[in-house]
Write a protein that holds these residues in place. Structure first.
Motif, PDB file in Angstrom:
ATOM      1  N   PHE A   1      55.065  36.315   0.563  1.00  0.00           N
ATOM      2  CA  PHE A   1      54.388  37.554   0.206  1.00  0.00           C
ATOM      3  C   PHE A   1      53.453  38.002   1.325  1.00  0.00           C
ATOM      4  O   PHE A   1      53.443  39.170   1.707  1.00  0.00           O
ATOM      5  CB  PHE A   1      53.598  37.379  -1.101  1.00  0.00           C
ATOM      6  CG  PHE A   1      52.850  38.615  -1.518  1.00  0.00           C
ATOM      7  CD1 PHE A   1      53.502  39.623  -2.215  1.00  0.00           C
ATOM      8  CD2 PHE A   1      51.511  38.772  -1.206  1.00  0.00           C
ATOM      9  CE1 PHE A   1      52.823  40.771  -2.591  1.00  0.00           C
ATOM     10  CE2 PHE A   1      50.826  39.911  -1.579  1.00  0.00           C
ATOM     11  CZ  PHE A   1      51.482  40.914  -2.280  1.00  0.00           C
TER      12      PHE A   1
ATOM     13  N   GLU B   1      53.804  39.113  -9.431  1.00  0.00           N
ATOM     14  CA  GLU B   1      54.927  39.922  -9.907  1.00  0.00           C
ATOM     15  C   GLU B   1      56.106  39.911  -8.945  1.00  0.00           C
ATOM     16  O   GLU B   1      57.250  40.090  -9.356  1.00  0.00           O
ATOM     17  CB  GLU B   1      54.467  41.357 -10.160  1.00  0.00           C
ATOM     18  CG  GLU B   1      53.517  41.475 -11.331  1.00  0.00           C
ATOM     19  CD  GLU B   1      52.874  42.854 -11.463  1.00  0.00           C
ATOM     20  OE1 GLU B   1      53.120  43.734 -10.606  1.00  0.00           O
ATOM     21  OE2 GLU B   1      52.117  43.046 -12.430  1.00  0.00           O
ATOM     22  N   SER B   2      55.835  39.697  -7.659  1.00  0.00           N
ATOM     23  CA  SER B   2      56.897  39.731  -6.652  1.00  0.00           C
ATOM     24  C   SER B   2      57.845  38.546  -6.742  1.00  0.00           C
ATOM     25  O   SER B   2      58.954  38.600  -6.229  1.00  0.00           O
ATOM     26  CB  SER B   2      56.292  39.768  -5.244  1.00  0.00           C
ATOM     27  OG  SER B   2      55.785  38.502  -4.876  1.00  0.00           O
TER      28      SER B   2
ATOM     29  N   THR C   1      55.434  39.302   4.307  1.00  0.00           N
ATOM     30  CA  THR C   1      56.029  40.602   3.988  1.00  0.00           C
ATOM     31  C   THR C   1      54.988  41.710   3.992  1.00  0.00           C
ATOM     32  O   THR C   1      55.272  42.834   4.379  1.00  0.00           O
ATOM     33  CB  THR C   1      56.716  40.555   2.597  1.00  0.00           C
ATOM     34  OG1 THR C   1      57.701  39.530   2.629  1.00  0.00           O
ATOM     35  CG2 THR C   1      57.361  41.870   2.242  1.00  0.00           C
ATOM     36  N   ASN C   2      53.763  41.389   3.579  1.00  0.00           N
ATOM     37  CA  ASN C   2      52.722  42.397   3.436  1.00  0.00           C
ATOM     38  C   ASN C   2      51.681  42.363   4.549  1.00  0.00           C
ATOM     39  O   ASN C   2      50.607  42.945   4.421  1.00  0.00           O
ATOM     40  CB  ASN C   2      52.047  42.253   2.063  1.00  0.00           C
ATOM     41  CG  ASN C   2      52.980  42.647   0.956  1.00  0.00           C
ATOM     42  OD1 ASN C   2      53.167  43.820   0.693  1.00  0.00           O
ATOM     43  ND2 ASN C   2      53.615  41.664   0.319  1.00  0.00           N
TER      44      ASN C   2
ATOM     45  N   GLN D   1      50.153  41.558  -7.478  1.00  0.00           N
ATOM     46  CA  GLN D   1      51.408  41.943  -6.816  1.00  0.00           C
ATOM     47  C   GLN D   1      52.184  40.706  -6.372  1.00  0.00           C
ATOM     48  O   GLN D   1      53.404  40.657  -6.492  1.00  0.00           O
ATOM     49  CB  GLN D   1      51.126  42.847  -5.614  1.00  0.00           C
ATOM     50  CG  GLN D   1      50.637  44.222  -5.995  1.00  0.00           C
ATOM     51  CD  GLN D   1      50.157  45.020  -4.783  1.00  0.00           C
ATOM     52  OE1 GLN D   1      50.210  44.563  -3.641  1.00  0.00           O
ATOM     53  NE2 GLN D   1      49.658  46.221  -5.038  1.00  0.00           N
ATOM     54  N   GLN D   2      51.473  39.714  -5.855  1.00  0.00           N
ATOM     55  CA  GLN D   2      52.148  38.497  -5.404  1.00  0.00           C
ATOM     56  C   GLN D   2      52.799  37.794  -6.587  1.00  0.00           C
ATOM     57  O   GLN D   2      53.948  37.371  -6.508  1.00  0.00           O
ATOM     58  CB  GLN D   2      51.153  37.559  -4.706  1.00  0.00           C
ATOM     59  CG  GLN D   2      51.803  36.323  -4.083  1.00  0.00           C
ATOM     60  CD  GLN D   2      51.994  35.178  -5.042  1.00  0.00           C
ATOM     61  OE1 GLN D   2      51.143  34.899  -5.882  1.00  0.00           O
ATOM     62  NE2 GLN D   2      53.113  34.485  -4.921  1.00  0.00           N
TER      63      GLN D   2
END
Length: 100
Positions: free
Chosen positions: A27, A19-20, A30-31, A16-17
């Protein structure tokens, strides 16, 4: 959560990181993750990854106005600001301390 579940969870987090397109620090913020935990799991799952190796990064100094600070951003999210008038030898000393 089993060990296998944790491994799968962190592998999804890393994907996910990537792709973000956010930095690791952005990241994590944010998460609601701690950057230190992110790096610990990176090292745990891939102890020979490039994130554990030192890299040489060229420093390019654009024209700096006298009142504009010089900012050094590290891959781990830390930011350091220095006055533009800082002597290069002082910056070298600082960098040596960081690499120790």
């Amino acid at each position: 959560m089993s060990k296998n579940d944790k491994i799968q969870y962190w592998q999804r987090i890393f994907q996910q990181q990537t792709e973000s397109k956010l930095t690791k620090a952005e990241f994590c913020k944010t998460n609601d993750l701690t950057l230190s935990t992110f790096y610990a799991w990176t090292k745990k799952l891939n102890p020979h990854s490039s994130s554990t190796k030192q890299k040489v990064v060229p420093l390019i100094f654009p024209e700096i106005k006298p009142d504009q600070p010089l900012t050094l951003a590290l891959p781990n999210g830390y930011l350091f600001s220095f006055p533009a008038s800082l002597a290069p030898s002082k910056l070298q000393q600082f960098l040596r301390v960081l690499s120790a």
